[in-house]
Design a protein around this motif. Structure first.
Motif, PDB file in Angstrom:
ATOM      1  N   GLN A 519       0.832  -1.179  -0.084  1.00 18.99           N
ATOM      2  CA  GLN A 519       0.087   0.251  -0.171  1.00 18.99           C
ATOM      3  C   GLN A 519       1.092   1.467  -0.267  1.00 18.99           C
ATOM      4  OE1 GLN A 519      -3.288  -0.463   3.267  1.00 18.99           O
ATOM      5  NE2 GLN A 519      -3.912  -1.995   2.290  1.00 18.99           N
ATOM      6  N   ILE A 520       1.924   0.973   1.053  1.00 21.81           N
ATOM      7  CA  ILE A 520       3.067   2.682   0.856  1.00 21.81           C
ATOM      8  C   ILE A 520       3.270   2.863  -0.940  1.00 21.81           C
ATOM      9  CG2 ILE A 520       4.816   3.306   1.577  1.00 21.81           C
ATOM     10  CD1 ILE A 520       4.391   1.842   4.422  1.00 21.81           C
ATOM     11  N   LYS A 521       3.691   1.448  -0.804  1.00 20.93           N
ATOM     12  CA  LYS A 521       4.534   1.384  -2.719  1.00 20.93           C
ATOM     13  C   LYS A 521       3.515   1.798  -3.584  1.00 20.93           C
ATOM     14  CE  LYS A 521       6.867  -1.149  -6.037  1.00 20.93           C
ATOM     15  NZ  LYS A 521       7.652  -1.806  -6.291  1.00 20.93           N
ATOM     16  N   GLU A 522       2.363   1.796  -3.527  1.00 21.19           N
ATOM     17  CA  GLU A 522       1.142   2.038  -4.417  1.00 21.19           C
ATOM     18  C   GLU A 522       1.102   3.661  -4.006  1.00 21.19           C
ATOM     19  OE1 GLU A 522      -3.172   0.626  -4.559  1.00 21.19           O
ATOM     20  OE2 GLU A 522      -1.964  -1.332  -4.963  1.00 21.19           O
ATOM     21  N   LYS A 523       0.845   4.325  -2.447  1.00 19.69           N
ATOM     22  CA  LYS A 523       0.240   5.755  -2.645  1.00 19.69           C
ATOM     23  C   LYS A 523       1.223   6.365  -3.528  1.00 19.69           C
ATOM     24  CE  LYS A 523      -2.784   4.889   1.222  1.00 19.69           C
ATOM     25  NZ  LYS A 523      -2.697   5.110   2.476  1.00 19.69           N
ATOM     26  N   GLY A 524       3.146   6.209  -3.349  1.00 22.54           N
ATOM     27  CA  GLY A 524       4.270   6.356  -3.599  1.00 22.54           C
ATOM     28  C   GLY A 524       4.142   6.733  -2.558  1.00 22.54           C
ATOM     29  N   LYS A 526       6.368  10.323   0.424  1.00 19.49           N
ATOM     30  CA  LYS A 526       6.276  10.997   0.696  1.00 19.49           C
ATOM     31  C   LYS A 526       7.828  11.791   0.948  1.00 19.49           C
ATOM     32  CE  LYS A 526       1.876  11.580   2.281  1.00 19.49           C
ATOM     33  NZ  LYS A 526       0.510  11.582   3.329  1.00 19.49           N
TER      34      LYS A 526
END
Length: 623
Positions: A519-524, A526
């Motif tokens: 999920q972190i990878k998908e969201k990108g 910061k």
């Protein structure tokens, strides 16, 4: 069970066989009657903390309350409570006050706040506060006991209550801490924290409450502990030792003409040139380092592969191989970094940093219990010594001591093997945190002196010498190697830390944190970890310094050093993704001044294995 019982914490710990390293200290504070000048003010007096006078002072109604911290010679411990226990029924009672003991601090307060000279003292309070050896409290789950959580050793009382209550309840409910507080981990202490050690450190810590702290600070009370490496007696007079989780480990070594001893400073001090000499020793010849403080665990059993596949984001290494692996939290944060070697089928050795030993062991043991894995775990940290040998001549020297073939074709990078060096049994891993050609040699602690002496003797022709952890830090930073607790911890995920190479999202096992990472990878991302060079003058980054851009703080450094290769300062830092490109100009604040910094391509110096690979391809590598 949650233990949060102030000075009763030791008693509760004893009930289940734990010796919490806590000791009650006599703390006094003084309260005055109304001070007319203070009553006439329209606003409340700010809290004063006077480092030189060693006291705090604040308004209490229309008077003041001030409490001093005496020197370690004058302060008083309630030793009898440690040996005989807290008197039954002791609650809100107080100790007898002793104004003579704190008179110099009262006089310092009168100098700073002259109206105190005419103030009447209405009360002198003397009561117990509980100290741990380093003043910091112990917060979180305890290794070796199931479901036993502590919030103990709070030298500053109620001020911590709300934050710690929330921190612990979040951790208990969510299965991981909301943020990283490794410095409060109760598992930073162990069997080496004896009552004598705790008393000596509490005296020192209380007396040092208001001193100025320096980078690379060392405090010497209670040292050495019973936890010394096999080489301690041999090396102690030749170097400046540092304290690591109860161990003494060489920071840097002395040569004739050096200014020896511990000379703390905010700038480059007496170790700066000797560390450069050790750096050069490893890069050009060969160096030996005592790595015995590493935490070391043996894991074996029919479910060992299954367990490690679930615990670690990397693949499980094959028999005779080693890799760097990370344990992640359910939210995808980096809980730990370990070196994992499969020595025999279904038998592994796990190695972690000295300060993470019981922190990591607790996490592994909890997973074993939760999943019902059929494995045995043995903590061999204290029984096993480790020597690191690194530099261009490392192979040449070690080859003289063994009939095993150590050539690159036979003993490759990240391979592990049992062999004998000068007839001493070792587990050799071809790995080095220096990034140079090297081996870590795991052996029985009682063999350390014989093994070290054999290696030093064999390397005379090649000019072998010692090096310490300061040079090791400079070498690892030049190679772009991350450190757990600095570049990664429970506040960071492995993607922003640049650890993608070690995270196998496509492996079949559903390792802890895998879904969160996807999920972190998908969201990108910061923010990202970047690699900086700095233009400084006689000062180097250490970590936790502010990074500036266009007049605003936009990030922080995580660790730093002087690069003896580039002859300038080097640091890792977290910055927003949009400011993370190579070539980006930033500033880093050191000692109140902003210095120019530039993001560069990492690493500054290629590792030995990369240089060899490029050479074989006919390319010329940069050193």
């Amino acid at each position: 069970f949650l233990s949060s019982l102030g000075f009763w914490a030791r008693e509760i710990g004893k009930m289940i066989g734990l010796q919490h390293p806590l000791i009650p200290v006599h703390h006094q504070y003084v309260v005055t009657l109304t001070i007319p000048e203070l009553k006439a003010l329209k606003r409340e007096l700010p809290v004063i903390r006077d480092l030189e006078g060693s006291y705090y002072l604040r308004q209490e109604r229309d008077g003041v309350l001030f409490g001093p911290y005496e020197s370690e010679e004058k302060m008083k411990l309630q030793d009898s409570w440690v040996t005989n226990g807290v008197p039954p029924g002791f609650g809100k009672e107080l100790f007898e006050s002793d104004l003579d003991r704190i008179m110099e601090h009262i006089e310092a307060a009168m100098e700073m706040v002259p109206v105190l000279k005419n103030a009447d003292i209405v009360n002198t309070i003397a009561g117990p506060i509980t100290y741990s050896p380093d003043i910091l409290p112990m917060v979180g789950p305890h290794q070796g006991v199931r479901n036993y959580w502590v919030a103990i050793g709070f030298g500053y009382g109620i001020i911590h209550a709300g934050g710690i209550g929330k921190y612990l309840s979040d951790w208990i409910l969510e299965g991981e801490p909301a943020f990283d507080l490794i410095e409060l981990d109760p598992n930073r202490y162990g069997k080496w924290t004896t009552t004598e050690y705790t008393a000596a450190k509490a005296r020192e810590s209380y007396g040092f409450n208001n001193i100025v702290g320096y980078p690379k600070e060392e405090r010497f009370a209670g040292r050495p502990t019973e936890r010394t490496s096999g080489l301690y007696d041999l090396l102690k007079s030749k170097c400046s030792m540092g304290f690591h989780a109860g161990w003494e480990q060489p920071h840097w070594f002395y040569k004739p003409g050096d200014e020896t001893g511990y000379k703390p400073s905010f700038r480059r001090t007496n170790w700066f040139d000797p560390v450069g000499r050790e750096y050069k020793q490893v890069m050009e010849k060969v160096g030996v380092i005592d790595l015995s403080p590493f935490g070391k665990f043996k894991v074996k059993g029919t479910d060992s592969v299954k367990l490690l596949d679930h615990l670690f984001a990397n693949v499980v290494p094959k028999v005779g191989s080693t890799n760097i692996s990370h344990m992640l939290t359910p939210r995808g944060k980096v809980y730990a970094e370990l070196t994992v070697s499969q020595l025999y089928p279904e038998e592994f050795m796990l190695v972690t940093g000295s300060g993470s030993e019981l922190h990591d062991l607790r996490w592994i043991e909890e997973e074993v219990m939760r999943g019902g894995y059929k494995v045995e775990i043995e903590n061999v940290t204290d029984e096993m010594g480790v020597l690191g040998v690194a530099g261009p001549y490392a192979r040449q020297i070690l080859q003289k001591l063994t009939s095993e073939d150590l050539s690159d074709g036979s003993f490759k990078f990240l391979q592990s093997r049992h062999l004998k060096l000068s007839d001493i049994a070792v587990t050799a891993i071809r790995i080095s945190y220096t990034g140079e050609l090297g081996w870590e040699l795991y052996h029985r602690k009682e063999d350390s002196v014989a093994l070290y002496s054999a290696i030093m003797e064999a390397g005379q022709k090649e000019g072998i010498d010692n090096f310490g952890t300061y040079a090791l830090n400079a070498l690892r930073l030049e190679k772009g190697f991350r450190a757990w607790g600095a570049e990664m911890n429970c506040d960071t995920n492995p993607l922003e830390a640049g650890l993608e190479y070690f995270v196998k999202l496509n492996k079949p096992a559903d390792f802890t944190g895998k879904q969160a990472l996807k999920q972190i990878k998908e969201k990108g991302l910061k923010r990202r970890l970047v690699y900086l060079t700095l233009e400084t003058d006689n000062v180097d980054p250490e970590g936790n310094e502010s990074v500036w851009h266009n007049g605003k703080v936009i990030g922080n450094t995580t660790s730093g050093t002087f690069s003896y290769s580039a002859q300038q300062s080097l640091a890792f830092a977290y910055v927003p993704t949009e400011l993370s490109k190579v070539g980006q100009k930033l500033e880093v604040e050191l000692l109140g001044k902003n210095y120019p910094a530039t993001i560069i391509q990492e690493p500054l110096v290629l590792t030995e294995s990369t240089r060899m690979r490029l050479q074989r391809k006919g390319e010329s590598p940069k050193i």
